[in-house]
Design a protein around this motif. Structure first.
Motif, PDB file in Angstrom:
ATOM      1  N   ALA A  61       0.829  -1.214   0.000  1.00  0.00           N
ATOM      2  CA  ALA A  61       0.000   0.000   0.000  1.00  0.00           C
ATOM      3  C   ALA A  61       0.857   1.255   0.000  1.00  0.00           C
ATOM      4  O   ALA A  61       0.495   2.264  -0.626  1.00  0.00           O
ATOM      5  CB  ALA A  61      -0.925  -0.009   1.214  1.00  0.00           C
ATOM      6  N   TRP A  62       1.997   1.209   0.668  1.00  0.00           N
ATOM      7  CA  TRP A  62       2.850   2.384   0.726  1.00  0.00           C
ATOM      8  C   TRP A  62       3.385   2.754  -0.650  1.00  0.00           C
ATOM      9  O   TRP A  62       3.618   3.939  -0.930  1.00  0.00           O
ATOM     10  CB  TRP A  62       4.009   2.153   1.690  1.00  0.00           C
ATOM     11  N   ILE A  63       3.591   1.767  -1.510  1.00  0.00           N
ATOM     12  CA  ILE A  63       4.064   2.051  -2.868  1.00  0.00           C
ATOM     13  C   ILE A  63       3.012   2.860  -3.620  1.00  0.00           C
ATOM     14  O   ILE A  63       3.326   3.869  -4.268  1.00  0.00           O
ATOM     15  CB  ILE A  63       4.380   0.747  -3.619  1.00  0.00           C
ATOM     16  N   ILE A  65       0.605   4.644  -2.317  1.00  0.00           N
ATOM     17  CA  ILE A  65       0.465   5.952  -1.678  1.00  0.00           C
ATOM     18  C   ILE A  65       1.573   6.890  -2.124  1.00  0.00           C
ATOM     19  O   ILE A  65       1.339   8.072  -2.419  1.00  0.00           O
ATOM     20  CB  ILE A  65       0.464   5.796  -0.144  1.00  0.00           C
ATOM     21  N   ALA A  66       2.799   6.367  -2.200  1.00  0.00           N
ATOM     22  CA  ALA A  66       3.928   7.190  -2.645  1.00  0.00           C
ATOM     23  C   ALA A  66       3.734   7.653  -4.081  1.00  0.00           C
ATOM     24  O   ALA A  66       3.998   8.822  -4.410  1.00  0.00           O
ATOM     25  CB  ALA A  66       5.228   6.410  -2.507  1.00  0.00           C
ATOM     26  N   LEU A  67       3.267   6.764  -4.945  1.00  0.00           N
ATOM     27  CA  LEU A  67       3.031   7.138  -6.341  1.00  0.00           C
ATOM     28  C   LEU A  67       1.940   8.194  -6.447  1.00  0.00           C
ATOM     29  O   LEU A  67       2.062   9.157  -7.227  1.00  0.00           O
ATOM     30  CB  LEU A  67       2.649   5.900  -7.159  1.00  0.00           C
ATOM     31  N   MET A  68       0.886   8.034  -5.668  1.00  0.00           N
ATOM     32  CA  MET A  68      -0.180   9.034  -5.674  1.00  0.00           C
ATOM     33  C   MET A  68       0.331  10.373  -5.153  1.00  0.00           C
ATOM     34  O   MET A  68      -0.032  11.441  -5.675  1.00  0.00           O
ATOM     35  CB  MET A  68      -1.366   8.552  -4.828  1.00  0.00           C
ATOM     36  N   ALA A  69       1.183  10.340  -4.136  1.00  0.00           N
ATOM     37  CA  ALA A  69       1.720  11.577  -3.577  1.00  0.00           C
ATOM     38  C   ALA A  69       2.562  12.323  -4.607  1.00  0.00           C
ATOM     39  O   ALA A  69       2.464  13.553  -4.728  1.00  0.00           O
ATOM     40  CB  ALA A  69       2.551  11.273  -2.331  1.00  0.00           C
ATOM     41  N   VAL A  70       3.370  11.592  -5.362  1.00  0.00           N
ATOM     42  CA  VAL A  70       4.183  12.217  -6.410  1.00  0.00           C
ATOM     43  C   VAL A  70       3.279  12.841  -7.474  1.00  0.00           C
ATOM     44  O   VAL A  70       3.513  13.965  -7.934  1.00  0.00           O
ATOM     45  CB  VAL A  70       5.139  11.190  -7.045  1.00  0.00           C
ATOM     46  N   ALA A  71       2.222  12.121  -7.866  1.00  0.00           N
ATOM     47  CA  ALA A  71       1.295  12.636  -8.874  1.00  0.00           C
ATOM     48  C   ALA A  71       0.568  13.881  -8.377  1.00  0.00           C
ATOM     49  O   ALA A  71       0.393  14.858  -9.117  1.00  0.00           O
ATOM     50  CB  ALA A  71       0.289  11.547  -9.262  1.00  0.00           C
ATOM     51  N   VAL A  72       0.136  13.856  -7.123  1.00  0.00           N
ATOM     52  CA  VAL A  72      -0.550  15.017  -6.536  1.00  0.00           C
ATOM     53  C   VAL A  72       0.382  16.215  -6.485  1.00  0.00           C
ATOM     54  O   VAL A  72      -0.001  17.341  -6.836  1.00  0.00           O
ATOM     55  CB  VAL A  72      -1.068  14.671  -5.119  1.00  0.00           C
ATOM     56  N   PHE A  73       1.607  15.987  -6.052  1.00  0.00           N
ATOM     57  CA  PHE A  73       2.594  17.069  -5.985  1.00  0.00           C
ATOM     58  C   PHE A  73       2.812  17.697  -7.358  1.00  0.00           C
ATOM     59  O   PHE A  73       2.771  18.924  -7.511  1.00  0.00           O
ATOM     60  CB  PHE A  73       3.906  16.530  -5.422  1.00  0.00           C
ATOM     61  N   ALA A  74       3.031  16.862  -8.366  1.00  0.00           N
ATOM     62  CA  ALA A  74       3.289  17.367  -9.719  1.00  0.00           C
ATOM     63  C   ALA A  74       2.085  18.132 -10.252  1.00  0.00           C
ATOM     64  O   ALA A  74       2.231  19.209 -10.861  1.00  0.00           O
ATOM     65  CB  ALA A  74       3.644  16.217 -10.652  1.00  0.00           C
ATOM     66  N   ALA A  75       0.886  17.603 -10.036  1.00  0.00           N
ATOM     67  CA  ALA A  75      -0.323  18.274 -10.511  1.00  0.00           C
ATOM     68  C   ALA A  75      -0.491  19.635  -9.846  1.00  0.00           C
ATOM     69  O   ALA A  75      -0.898  20.613 -10.492  1.00  0.00           O
ATOM     70  CB  ALA A  75      -1.544  17.398 -10.247  1.00  0.00           C
ATOM     71  N   CYS A  76      -0.161  19.733  -8.565  1.00  0.00           N
ATOM     72  CA  CYS A  76      -0.319  20.997  -7.854  1.00  0.00           C
ATOM     73  C   CYS A  76       0.701  22.033  -8.317  1.00  0.00           C
ATOM     74  O   CYS A  76       0.384  23.218  -8.403  1.00  0.00           O
ATOM     75  CB  CYS A  76      -0.198  20.764  -6.347  1.00  0.00           C
ATOM     76  N   PRO A 175      -2.899   7.930   4.885  1.00  0.00           N
ATOM     77  CA  PRO A 175      -2.586   8.211   3.477  1.00  0.00           C
ATOM     78  C   PRO A 175      -3.102   9.571   3.020  1.00  0.00           C
ATOM     79  O   PRO A 175      -2.446  10.253   2.219  1.00  0.00           O
ATOM     80  CB  PRO A 175      -3.282   7.074   2.724  1.00  0.00           C
ATOM     81  N   ALA A 176      -4.270   9.972   3.500  1.00  0.00           N
ATOM     82  CA  ALA A 176      -4.818  11.280   3.134  1.00  0.00           C
ATOM     83  C   ALA A 176      -3.927  12.403   3.652  1.00  0.00           C
ATOM     84  O   ALA A 176      -3.738  13.422   2.970  1.00  0.00           O
ATOM     85  CB  ALA A 176      -6.231  11.434   3.684  1.00  0.00           C
ATOM     86  N   ILE A 177      -3.372  12.239   4.845  1.00  0.00           N
ATOM     87  CA  ILE A 177      -2.455  13.243   5.385  1.00  0.00           C
ATOM     88  C   ILE A 177      -1.227  13.376   4.491  1.00  0.00           C
ATOM     89  O   ILE A 177      -0.774  14.482   4.186  1.00  0.00           O
ATOM     90  CB  ILE A 177      -2.033  12.875   6.822  1.00  0.00           C
ATOM     91  N   LEU A 178      -0.692  12.246   4.031  1.00  0.00           N
ATOM     92  CA  LEU A 178       0.500  12.270   3.180  1.00  0.00           C
ATOM     93  C   LEU A 178       0.197  12.925   1.835  1.00  0.00           C
ATOM     94  O   LEU A 178       1.012  13.714   1.327  1.00  0.00           O
ATOM     95  CB  LEU A 178       1.024  10.851   2.982  1.00  0.00           C
ATOM     96  N   LEU A 179      -0.945  12.614   1.246  1.00  0.00           N
ATOM     97  CA  LEU A 179      -1.322  13.251  -0.020  1.00  0.00           C
ATOM     98  C   LEU A 179      -1.564  14.746   0.170  1.00  0.00           C
ATOM     99  O   LEU A 179      -1.212  15.563  -0.683  1.00  0.00           O
ATOM    100  CB  LEU A 179      -2.569  12.588  -0.599  1.00  0.00           C
ATOM    101  N   HIS A 180      -2.159  15.096   1.278  1.00  0.00           N
ATOM    102  CA  HIS A 180      -2.404  16.505   1.587  1.00  0.00           C
ATOM    103  C   HIS A 180      -1.071  17.242   1.744  1.00  0.00           C
ATOM    104  O   HIS A 180      -0.916  18.381   1.282  1.00  0.00           O
ATOM    105  CB  HIS A 180      -3.231  16.605   2.870  1.00  0.00           C
ATOM    106  N   SER A 181      -0.106  16.603   2.382  1.00  0.00           N
ATOM    107  CA  SER A 181       1.226  17.204   2.530  1.00  0.00           C
ATOM    108  C   SER A 181       1.862  17.455   1.170  1.00  0.00           C
ATOM    109  O   SER A 181       2.457  18.511   0.925  1.00  0.00           O
ATOM    110  CB  SER A 181       2.136  16.296   3.363  1.00  0.00           C
TER     111      SER A 181
END
Length: 210
Positions: A61-63, A65-76, A175-181
């Motif tokens: 799951a962490w993999i 979550i990490a991929l989603m976090a990178v995508a969210v960061f780039a999109a922002c 996971p939501a906290i990490l994506l929010h970060s």
């Protein structure tokens, strides 16, 4: 949130500039946002797990979550550049304050309140889909209280849908906290910093070309 939005024209943000809004935001918004769900979970709930503070999943799951976090960061980062045109220059002291706030304090406070408390409690009454829509809209448009405009409000609402869906899927707000970060890092720090650098480079090239 009451955090000062970067500007379309770069300006220097020092420690005192950042602390002026942070010293108000912390007691007036952050503390109540955290206190309400924590007190409820300890007094009327079944502990912090009742507001989503647990980690029940494995390494795979962490993999994701990490991929989603990178995508969210780039999109922002792209969103800041294309839709908001924000830019800001921060001194090292200001950057230290902003990093601690946007990477840890703000994501934790907003997620434990909106996803951990409101979404969780409302879902027991209306079901998850309705709760997701209502909480995401409230989350997105509550930023209007700090003066953010419609493009940001819509983007924040979209983020709320993602954070809420992820929290529901994993049965935890971690996971939501990490994506929010990742989102806050892209919107309030890296995106405006990149825009400021490009603005300086553009002005330099224009000066040289004269």
């Amino acid at each position: 949130m009451t955090a000062d939005a970067p500007d379309s024209q770069p300006r220097r943000r020092d420690f005192l500039y950042v602390w002026r809004w942070m010293r108000i935001d912390l007691p007036m918004r952050i503390v109540p946002f955290v206190a309400l769900p924590v007190v409820w979970s300890l007094v009327w709930g079944s502990g912090l797990g009742s507001v989503g503070l647990h980690i029940p999943y494995g390494p795979t799951a962490w993999i994701w979550i990490a991929l989603m976090a990178v995508a969210v960061f780039a999109a922002c980062v792209v969103f800041v550049r294309k839709a908001l045109n924000w830019s800001a220059n921060s001194t090292p002291g200001a950057m230290a304050l902003e990093l601690s706030f946007f990477l840890i304090v703000n994501p934790f406070a907003e997620e434990i309140l909106f996803r951990g408390f409101f979404q969780g409690r409302l879902a027991t009454l209306t079901g998850f889909p309705v709760a997701l829509v209502i909480v995401s809209l409230v989350f997105g448009f509550h930023h209007a209280l700090a003066g953010f405009r419609l493009p940001f409000l819509l983007w924040a609402t979209l983020g709320g849908f993602l954070f809420g869906a992820v929290a529901h899927h994993f049965s935890t707000i971690v996971p939501a906290i990490l994506l929010h970060s990742a989102a806050d890092l892209g919107i309030f720090l890296v995106g405006p910093w990149i825009a400021a650098r490009r603005s300086r480079a553009g002005r330099t090239q224009a000066t040289v070309g004269r």
